[in-house]
Write a protein that holds these residues in place. Structure first.
Motif, PDB file in Angstrom:
ATOM      1  N   ARG A  79       0.835  -1.208   0.000  1.00 55.79           N
ATOM      2  CA  ARG A  79       0.000   0.000   0.000  1.00 55.79           C
ATOM      3  C   ARG A  79       0.864   1.251   0.000  1.00 55.79           C
ATOM      4  N   HIS A  80       0.502   2.221  -0.877  1.00 55.23           N
ATOM      5  CA  HIS A  80       1.225   3.488  -0.957  1.00 55.23           C
ATOM      6  C   HIS A  80       0.237   4.607  -1.262  1.00 55.23           C
ATOM      7  N   GLU A  81       0.715   5.840  -1.341  1.00 54.68           N
ATOM      8  CA  GLU A  81      -0.157   6.996  -1.574  1.00 54.68           C
ATOM      9  C   GLU A  81       0.266   7.784  -2.811  1.00 54.68           C
ATOM     10  N   LEU A  82       0.879   7.122  -3.774  1.00 55.25           N
ATOM     11  CA  LEU A  82       1.362   7.800  -4.981  1.00 55.25           C
ATOM     12  C   LEU A  82       0.244   7.865  -6.016  1.00 55.25           C
ATOM     13  N   GLU A  83      -0.632   8.849  -5.880  1.00 57.91           N
ATOM     14  CA  GLU A  83      -1.811   8.980  -6.738  1.00 57.91           C
ATOM     15  C   GLU A  83      -1.463   9.042  -8.226  1.00 57.91           C
ATOM     16  N   TRP A  84      -0.333   9.619  -8.565  1.00 57.49           N
ATOM     17  CA  TRP A  84       0.003   9.843  -9.968  1.00 57.49           C
ATOM     18  C   TRP A  84       0.189   8.552 -10.764  1.00 57.49           C
ATOM     19  N   GLU A 103      -2.468   7.578 -13.538  1.00 56.41           N
ATOM     20  CA  GLU A 103      -2.375   8.121 -14.891  1.00 56.41           C
ATOM     21  C   GLU A 103      -1.112   7.634 -15.605  1.00 56.41           C
ATOM     22  N   ARG A 104       0.014   7.659 -14.938  1.00 52.42           N
ATOM     23  CA  ARG A 104       1.283   7.380 -15.622  1.00 52.42           C
ATOM     24  C   ARG A 104       1.524   5.903 -15.869  1.00 52.42           C
ATOM     25  N   LEU A 105       0.932   5.027 -15.026  1.00 50.20           N
ATOM     26  CA  LEU A 105       1.148   3.587 -15.187  1.00 50.20           C
ATOM     27  C   LEU A 105      -0.162   2.808 -15.292  1.00 50.20           C
ATOM     28  N   ALA A 106      -1.279   3.501 -15.411  1.00 53.52           N
ATOM     29  CA  ALA A 106      -2.602   2.873 -15.553  1.00 53.52           C
ATOM     30  C   ALA A 106      -2.944   1.967 -14.372  1.00 53.52           C
ATOM     31  N   ASP A 107      -2.493   2.320 -13.171  1.00 50.94           N
ATOM     32  CA  ASP A 107      -2.788   1.513 -11.987  1.00 50.94           C
ATOM     33  C   ASP A 107      -4.217   1.785 -11.513  1.00 50.94           C
ATOM     34  N   GLN A 108      -4.897   0.737 -11.103  1.00 53.37           N
ATOM     35  CA  GLN A 108      -6.236   0.863 -10.546  1.00 53.37           C
ATOM     36  C   GLN A 108      -6.186   0.971  -9.028  1.00 53.37           C
ATOM     37  N   TRP A 109      -5.206   0.298  -8.406  1.00 53.33           N
ATOM     38  CA  TRP A 109      -5.072   0.260  -6.947  1.00 53.33           C
ATOM     39  C   TRP A 109      -3.704   0.780  -6.544  1.00 53.33           C
ATOM     40  N   LEU A 110      -3.655   1.490  -5.428  1.00 47.78           N
ATOM     41  CA  LEU A 110      -2.397   2.010  -4.900  1.00 47.78           C
ATOM     42  C   LEU A 110      -1.775   0.966  -3.979  1.00 47.78           C
ATOM     43  N   GLY A 111      -1.456  -0.178  -4.544  1.00 48.33           N
ATOM     44  CA  GLY A 111      -0.914  -1.273  -3.766  1.00 48.33           C
ATOM     45  C   GLY A 111      -1.973  -1.892  -2.866  1.00 48.33           C
ATOM     46  N   PHE A 112      -1.545  -2.797  -1.999  1.00 50.55           N
ATOM     47  CA  PHE A 112      -2.493  -3.543  -1.162  1.00 50.55           C
ATOM     48  C   PHE A 112      -1.952  -3.727   0.244  1.00 50.55           C
TER      49      PHE A 112
END
Length: 310
Positions: free
Chosen positions: A249-254, A257-266
């Motif tokens: 789990r992390h808080e890198l919102e960007w 957009e830049r890597l098409a991530d749906q979840w900010l880790g787990f």
């Protein structure tokens, strides 16, 4: 009791519950599906959360809502409500709109990975580096097994897996990524590896076809994690093994957009909850701590139950 009954006595809130029974969704998702303003949707969600009917999980600025079907009075009447959802006046329309939304999200993800197929390994490594764990992950695959890698990308891990697997299948939803993987494997003399086009929540495999399923930095792209886990359970043989390497789990919102991530880790706890609900038993969880500037990751091992979960 009164709070629960009052919360249920509204057509819009019943529609929200029906939608969220399909999986976790954000306020933004629900506004699109229902065609309503965000403030109206948020007000109804607040009432449902306050009554204990829904729960919400925050990830950065996004909140993921889900049905809390095991709590109190609602937990007792929820099975009956589920059987009657199809009778709601706009149920068919809502399910069609949800399917359309998820398909649009899949297509957007596919376009992103098609666009970045040739430079993906370098792009992901530079933007969000993690500790080197691949040898450790590959070593967890028992020799001679039928192995499925979901989300092969450019095929960077397949060559190492081929040296251990008795049979190896790779699936990706990006045609461009699969072309890159085929070129890489052909250059390594491994053109016989079975590569297939497909989505992680609708895999082109038969029931119980594989012994091991491996997801390497893929699960955080899943639109509906529990739906994906149910599908992985389906293709695994009884007693089969699931290996997941992903981000803590992390808080890198960007990264959305830049890597098409749906979840900010787990977080470990939420993973265990999803796995338990979909017929898996966690065997091992290893947190991976890298050098300064590297994002924390983990490797998780889970076993499929003897009987599949529908």
């Amino acid at each position: 009791m009164l709070a629960t009954l009052k919360a249920l006595a509204d057509p819009t809130r019943m529609r929200l519950i029906a939608l969220l029974s399909q999986g976790e969704l954000t306020v933004q998702d629900l506004t699109v599906v229902l065609g309503m303003g965000q403030s109206r949707i948020s007000r109804h969600l607040k009432i449902l959360v306050g009554a204990g009917i829904l729960s919400v999980k925050r990830q950065g600025t996004w909140g993921y809502y889900r049905v809390n079907g095991a709590e109190g009075l609602f937990g007792e009447i929820w099975p009956s409500l589920q059987r009657r959802q199809a009778g709601l006046p706009e149920h068919r329309r809502d399910m069609a709109e949800l399917a359309r939304l998820l398909e649009e999200q899949r297509n957007r993800s596919q376009r992103f990975f098609d666009q970045h197929a040739r430079d993906w390994d370098e792009l992901a490594g530079k933007i969000l580096p993690v500790a080197d764990y691949r040898n450790q992950l590959v070593a967890m695959v028992e020799p001679g097994r039928v192995v499925l890698e979901v989300g092969v990308g450019s095929g960077a891990l397949l060559a190492a897996l081929a040296s251990r697997a008795g049979r190896l299948i790779g699936v990706d939803h990006s045609p461009a990524m699969l072309r890159e993987a085929r070129e890489r494997l052909a250059g390594a003399g491994l053109a016989s590896i079975d590569l297939r086009l497909g989505e992680m929540d609708h895999l082109p495999l038969s029931d119980g076809e594989v012994d091991v399923v491996l997801l390497n930095m893929v699960f955080h792209h899943a639109l509906q994690p529990q739906t994906v886990l149910c599908e992985l359970n389906r293709v695994l043989a009884p007693g089969g093994r699931l290996l997941v390497a992903d981000l803590q789990r992390h808080e890198l919102e960007w990264v959305r957009e830049r890597l098409a991530d749906q979840w900010l880790g787990f977080e470990q706890k939420e993973l265990q909850g999803w796995l338990s609900a979909t017929g898996f038993t966690v065997q091992d969880y290893q947190a991976l701590v890298g050098q300064p500037g590297e994002q924390g990751a983990f490797i998780l091992s889970a076993a499929r139950a003897a009987a599949a979960v529908d």
